[in-house]
Design a protein around this motif. Structure first.
Motif, PDB file in Angstrom:
ATOM      1  N   GLU A  16       0.706  -1.213  -0.125  1.00 40.27           N
ATOM      2  CA  GLU A  16      -0.094   0.095   0.153  1.00 40.27           C
ATOM      3  C   GLU A  16       1.144   1.288   0.031  1.00 40.27           C
ATOM      4  O   GLU A  16       0.689   2.313  -0.539  1.00 40.27           O
ATOM      5  CB  GLU A  16      -0.933   0.081   1.235  1.00 40.27           C
ATOM      6  CG  GLU A  16      -1.960  -1.084   1.268  1.00 40.27           C
ATOM      7  CD  GLU A  16      -3.032  -1.038   2.407  1.00 40.27           C
ATOM      8  OE1 GLU A  16      -2.512  -0.403   3.438  1.00 40.27           O
ATOM      9  OE2 GLU A  16      -3.866  -1.889   2.398  1.00 40.27           O
ATOM     10  N   ARG A  17       2.038   1.193   0.854  1.00 36.67           N
ATOM     11  CA  ARG A  17       2.830   2.486   0.922  1.00 36.67           C
ATOM     12  C   ARG A  17       3.406   2.659  -0.521  1.00 36.67           C
ATOM     13  O   ARG A  17       3.592   3.832  -1.022  1.00 36.67           O
ATOM     14  CB  ARG A  17       4.003   2.240   2.014  1.00 36.67           C
ATOM     15  CG  ARG A  17       4.816   3.493   2.119  1.00 36.67           C
ATOM     16  CD  ARG A  17       5.943   3.332   3.199  1.00 36.67           C
ATOM     17  NE  ARG A  17       5.439   2.833   4.351  1.00 36.67           N
ATOM     18  CZ  ARG A  17       5.335   1.743   5.034  1.00 36.67           C
ATOM     19  NH1 ARG A  17       6.080   0.634   4.440  1.00 36.67           N
ATOM     20  NH2 ARG A  17       4.728   1.303   6.223  1.00 36.67           N
ATOM     21  N   SER A  18       3.791   1.525  -1.201  1.00 35.87           N
ATOM     22  CA  SER A  18       4.554   1.563  -2.477  1.00 35.87           C
ATOM     23  C   SER A  18       3.552   2.293  -3.519  1.00 35.87           C
ATOM     24  O   SER A  18       4.007   3.120  -4.281  1.00 35.87           O
ATOM     25  CB  SER A  18       4.958   0.248  -2.964  1.00 35.87           C
ATOM     26  OG  SER A  18       5.743   0.066  -4.231  1.00 35.87           O
ATOM     27  N   VAL A  69      -7.780   4.328  -9.187  1.00 35.71           N
ATOM     28  CA  VAL A  69      -6.760   3.400  -8.800  1.00 35.71           C
ATOM     29  C   VAL A  69      -6.471   3.775  -7.409  1.00 35.71           C
ATOM     30  O   VAL A  69      -6.651   2.698  -6.617  1.00 35.71           O
ATOM     31  CB  VAL A  69      -5.403   3.444  -9.528  1.00 35.71           C
ATOM     32  CG1 VAL A  69      -4.364   2.394  -8.879  1.00 35.71           C
ATOM     33  CG2 VAL A  69      -5.660   3.004 -10.944  1.00 35.71           C
ATOM     34  N   ALA A  70      -6.434   4.991  -6.830  1.00 36.77           N
ATOM     35  CA  ALA A  70      -6.071   5.255  -5.436  1.00 36.77           C
ATOM     36  C   ALA A  70      -7.362   4.877  -4.554  1.00 36.77           C
ATOM     37  O   ALA A  70      -7.351   4.279  -3.824  1.00 36.77           O
ATOM     38  CB  ALA A  70      -5.831   6.673  -5.133  1.00 36.77           C
ATOM     39  N   TYR A  71      -8.650   5.308  -5.156  1.00 34.70           N
ATOM     40  CA  TYR A  71      -9.839   5.034  -4.450  1.00 34.70           C
ATOM     41  C   TYR A  71      -9.921   3.571  -4.135  1.00 34.70           C
ATOM     42  O   TYR A  71     -10.465   3.008  -3.095  1.00 34.70           O
ATOM     43  CB  TYR A  71     -10.989   5.591  -5.100  1.00 34.70           C
ATOM     44  CG  TYR A  71     -11.200   7.033  -5.027  1.00 34.70           C
ATOM     45  CD1 TYR A  71     -10.366   7.916  -3.970  1.00 34.70           C
ATOM     46  CD2 TYR A  71     -11.678   7.729  -6.174  1.00 34.70           C
ATOM     47  CE1 TYR A  71     -10.430   9.278  -3.812  1.00 34.70           C
ATOM     48  CE2 TYR A  71     -11.560   9.328  -6.056  1.00 34.70           C
ATOM     49  CZ  TYR A  71     -11.027   9.753  -5.041  1.00 34.70           C
ATOM     50  OH  TYR A  71     -10.978  11.271  -5.072  1.00 34.70           O
ATOM     51  N   ILE A  76     -11.935   3.023  -0.717  1.00 39.19           N
ATOM     52  CA  ILE A  76     -12.753   4.196  -0.547  1.00 39.19           C
ATOM     53  C   ILE A  76     -13.915   4.259  -1.773  1.00 39.19           C
ATOM     54  O   ILE A  76     -13.527   4.145  -2.866  1.00 39.19           O
ATOM     55  CB  ILE A  76     -11.895   5.444  -0.764  1.00 39.19           C
ATOM     56  CG1 ILE A  76     -10.673   5.405   0.656  1.00 39.19           C
ATOM     57  CG2 ILE A  76     -12.510   6.721  -0.406  1.00 39.19           C
ATOM     58  CD1 ILE A  76      -9.473   6.334   0.536  1.00 39.19           C
ATOM     59  N   ARG A  77     -14.780   4.599  -1.255  1.00 36.02           N
ATOM     60  CA  ARG A  77     -15.924   4.819  -2.406  1.00 36.02           C
ATOM     61  C   ARG A  77     -16.257   6.319  -2.445  1.00 36.02           C
ATOM     62  O   ARG A  77     -16.798   6.967  -1.564  1.00 36.02           O
ATOM     63  CB  ARG A  77     -17.375   4.164  -1.667  1.00 36.02           C
ATOM     64  CG  ARG A  77     -18.369   4.420  -2.874  1.00 36.02           C
ATOM     65  CD  ARG A  77     -19.750   3.799  -2.434  1.00 36.02           C
ATOM     66  NE  ARG A  77     -20.822   3.839  -3.657  1.00 36.02           N
ATOM     67  CZ  ARG A  77     -21.889   3.351  -3.129  1.00 36.02           C
ATOM     68  NH1 ARG A  77     -22.177   2.836  -2.197  1.00 36.02           N
ATOM     69  NH2 ARG A  77     -22.730   3.418  -4.369  1.00 36.02           N
ATOM     70  N   LEU A 133     -13.081  14.238   0.652  1.00 30.68           N
ATOM     71  CA  LEU A 133     -12.315  13.241   1.418  1.00 30.68           C
ATOM     72  C   LEU A 133     -11.249  13.568   2.166  1.00 30.68           C
ATOM     73  O   LEU A 133     -10.977  13.452   3.158  1.00 30.68           O
ATOM     74  CB  LEU A 133     -11.926  12.099   0.359  1.00 30.68           C
ATOM     75  CG  LEU A 133     -12.933  11.115  -0.406  1.00 30.68           C
ATOM     76  CD1 LEU A 133     -12.520  10.494  -1.260  1.00 30.68           C
ATOM     77  CD2 LEU A 133     -13.791  10.441   0.718  1.00 30.68           C
ATOM     78  N   TYR A 134     -10.417  14.627   1.566  1.00 31.21           N
ATOM     79  CA  TYR A 134      -9.093  14.950   2.179  1.00 31.21           C
ATOM     80  C   TYR A 134      -8.990  16.379   2.685  1.00 31.21           C
ATOM     81  O   TYR A 134      -8.006  16.855   3.384  1.00 31.21           O
ATOM     82  CB  TYR A 134      -7.738  14.684   1.189  1.00 31.21           C
ATOM     83  CG  TYR A 134      -7.967  13.123   0.799  1.00 31.21           C
ATOM     84  CD1 TYR A 134      -7.612  12.158   1.695  1.00 31.21           C
ATOM     85  CD2 TYR A 134      -8.284  13.030  -0.387  1.00 31.21           C
ATOM     86  CE1 TYR A 134      -7.400  10.735   1.510  1.00 31.21           C
ATOM     87  CE2 TYR A 134      -8.160  11.553  -0.945  1.00 31.21           C
ATOM     88  CZ  TYR A 134      -7.813  10.699   0.002  1.00 31.21           C
ATOM     89  OH  TYR A 134      -7.824   9.205  -0.527  1.00 31.21           O
ATOM     90  N   GLY A 135      -9.908  17.313   2.216  1.00 33.49           N
ATOM     91  CA  GLY A 135      -9.924  18.579   2.815  1.00 33.49           C
ATOM     92  C   GLY A 135      -9.064  19.622   2.174  1.00 33.49           C
ATOM     93  O   GLY A 135      -8.786  19.181   1.099  1.00 33.49           O
TER      94      GLY A 135
END
Length: 296
Positions: A16-18, A69-71, A76-77, A133-135
């Protein structure tokens, strides 16, 4: 079994970090492409407009793919931004655009514009979803890309000005100083959208406040370029915005005041650079903003 579970959990964390690092690098490269499209000839054998179209479509597609891809990788929806009826209407409009492109005398140009429209909608979805999602972290990234773009354009303006002054040709075409767009009006349209955002750090109270000096300098230079280009629509649009926002409250008056101050400083710098210095050096100015019938 416990050590194996721990190792498995550790492996997933590393993956996940990669993935997160790869996506961050990919998005930074996309932002760098967007920021340099107006100022770097990435495709030297194509026209400026063709490079813009190709670069914009590529950047928009890259942003949408990276966000999807990130979601999905993070489970995450994304929030739903449109109702079902709105989505159907949007699909109908896009379908009409595709049919229009197929029937046009220049289908390639038509599909290029449809792709830009769909890409713009996709980028809007990416930004709106990420913002929810991230503000405010998203705001800093976008403002940073805008500042990088404007800084590059101002450096290009300054380099062209110094080259004309030092070149000894005796003539300075003001419109050549605002190169990078096929028409100075298009430069003005970009500045009309960019200048209000350049003042954000001056209005902010947190981390962005540290960049207030750079923001003020960029706003001053952007106003100088806007005046040099002679794009009256930019002057009128921002003047009306400042007048209206001055009546909306304290923050509106502060923004209007900063806008007027940067515009006046831009006029002073323009008069120094495009009138006083050339007159002292015996350089003739072509396309001087003050010489136009609507500005004289």
């Amino acid at each position: 079994m416990a050590p194996m579970n721990a190792a498995s959990s550790s492996a997933v964390t590393r993956e996940e970090r990669s993935l997160a690092v790869s996506l961050a690098v990919f998005l930074c490269a996309t932002l760098a492409l967007i920021a340099t499209l107006p100022i770097v000839a990435w495709l030297p054998y194509t026209t400026w407009h063709d490079q813009q179209r190709i670069g914009q479509v590529f950047a928009m597609a890259a942003a949408m793919i990276a966000a999807t891809v990130a979601y999905r990788s993070g489970g995450i929806r994304p929030p739903s931004l449109l109702r079902k009826g709105d989505r159907r209407l949007l699909t109908l409009v896009i379908s009409a655009g595709v049919v229009s492109a197929c029937l046009s005398p220049q289908p390639l140009w038509g599909f290029a514009e449809v792709a830009l429209g769909v890409g713009s909608l996709g980028v809007g979805w990416v930004v709106a979803s990420a913002r929810r999602l991230y503000g405010s972290k998203v705001d800093r990234v976008l403002i940073g890309a805008l500042f990088f773009t404007c800084a590059g354009m101002m450096v290009r303006f300054g380099a062209a000005y110094l080259s004309a002054i030092i070149g000894g040709q005796g003539v300075l075409d003001a419109w050549l100083l605002v190169d990078g767009f096929s028409n100075p009006r298009f430069y003005g349209q970009f500045l009309t959208l960019a200048i209000p955002m350049l003042l954000v750090p001056l209005m902010a109270a947190g981390e962005l406040r540290r960049h207030a000096l750079v923001a003020g300098l960029l706003a001053l230079l952007a106003w100088t370029v806007a005046i040099t280009s002679g794009t009256r629509g930019t002057w009128l649009g921002l003047a009306v915005a400042a007048f209206l926002l001055a009546w909306t409250g304290r923050s509106g008056r502060r923004w209007a005041g900063l806008q007027v101050a940067s515009a006046l400083a831009g006029v002073a710098l323009f008069w120094l650079a495009l009138t006083l210095i050339p007159d002292a050096l015996g350089i003739r100015i072509e396309h001087h903003a003050a010489s136009r019938a609507t500005a004289s």
